[in-house]
Write a protein that holds these residues in place. Sequence first.
Motif, PDB file in Angstrom:
ATOM      1  N   HIS A  76       0.735  -1.255   0.024  1.00 40.27           N
ATOM      2  CA  HIS A  76      -0.113  -0.148  -0.066  1.00 40.27           C
ATOM      3  C   HIS A  76       0.964   1.186  -0.081  1.00 40.27           C
ATOM      4  N   SER A  77       0.251   2.331  -0.490  1.00 36.94           N
ATOM      5  CA  SER A  77       1.064   3.462  -0.569  1.00 36.94           C
ATOM      6  C   SER A  77       1.341   4.101   0.775  1.00 36.94           C
ATOM      7  N   GLN A  78       2.280   4.796   1.174  1.00 38.59           N
ATOM      8  CA  GLN A  78       2.506   5.647   2.494  1.00 38.59           C
ATOM      9  C   GLN A  78       1.593   6.578   2.860  1.00 38.59           C
ATOM     10  N   ASN A  79       0.791   6.793   1.676  1.00 37.47           N
ATOM     11  CA  ASN A  79      -0.470   8.004   1.939  1.00 37.47           C
ATOM     12  C   ASN A  79      -1.376   7.629   2.789  1.00 37.47           C
ATOM     13  N   ASP A 135       7.375  -0.973   4.950  1.00 36.57           N
ATOM     14  CA  ASP A 135       6.391  -1.343   3.794  1.00 36.57           C
ATOM     15  C   ASP A 135       5.080  -2.039   4.430  1.00 36.57           C
TER      16      ASP A 135
END
Length: 290
Positions: A76-79, A135
């Motif tokens: 998944h995106s860090q956003n 991650d």
Amino acid sequence: MNYKYHLDKSSKKFLCPNCQKKTLVRYVDAETKQYLEDHIGRCDRESKCAHHFTPKGNTPVSVQLLDYKPEEPTFHSQNIFGEFCNNYMENNFIKYLLKIHNRVDIIEVITKYRIGTSNHWKGATLFLQIDENADVHAGKVMLYDKKTGKRVKKPFNCITWLHRVLQIKDFVLQQCLFGMHLLTDCEIKAIGIVESEKTAIIMSIFRRDIIWMATGSKANFKAKLLKPLKGRKIIAFPDKSEYKDWNRKVMQLRKDGLNISCSNLLENIGLEDGDDLIDFIFSQKKALAA
């Protein structure tokens, strides 16, 4: 060892023919990628259902024959931290925690475990599986009762994956232990392994001398997920009635080089099958208050 048929590695679940819950993981033909018959699979409710119908003729095959290439995991995106790690006063699990612990402790565990909030169901909680490299492997969305702290399972089991909620296509789910990102926090603390994310979080308040992680399911207590813990002291705390199964796996994990032991603390205590460390602690507190 690779076999002609294997359990589906995706997050799809089907209706179990035994317990009639949508918890069946079906077998897949490794070459054609097609599902086998509807009843051939394993129910995730291993303790309460235990349905596991294996396919006939499941013989080993060579990797070359299948031209096998391991899939790379999707992260998944860090956003997502900014998107979901908020709105805690709308989070049923956090509301429950605030009933049994002080605000300072709850803020600490929210930050430590990066607990999130989802509006997929009103009041739902997001548990992120973050590895030692930061991650984000997965996000599990679950709904709790804000008064009892129990999972909401009626009229249906309120649990799903974040990538399903976000409708991310072709997401390759490869889980890690919940709390794995805490591995680098302290090199001398022992690692405590439990099944439930909820239990890991609450135990981190009661026993700060241990780094608490969760498998998220009975089946996830396995070498692949525990491999990053090699070199650390590990203590497994299975739920009541699961000691024999987890201890058998611990014996093999020791042969693989892990410094791991399995606690039988709950086995000889008057708890119900499936109860865990939190149930034990709360029962002790209730007995002392009586």
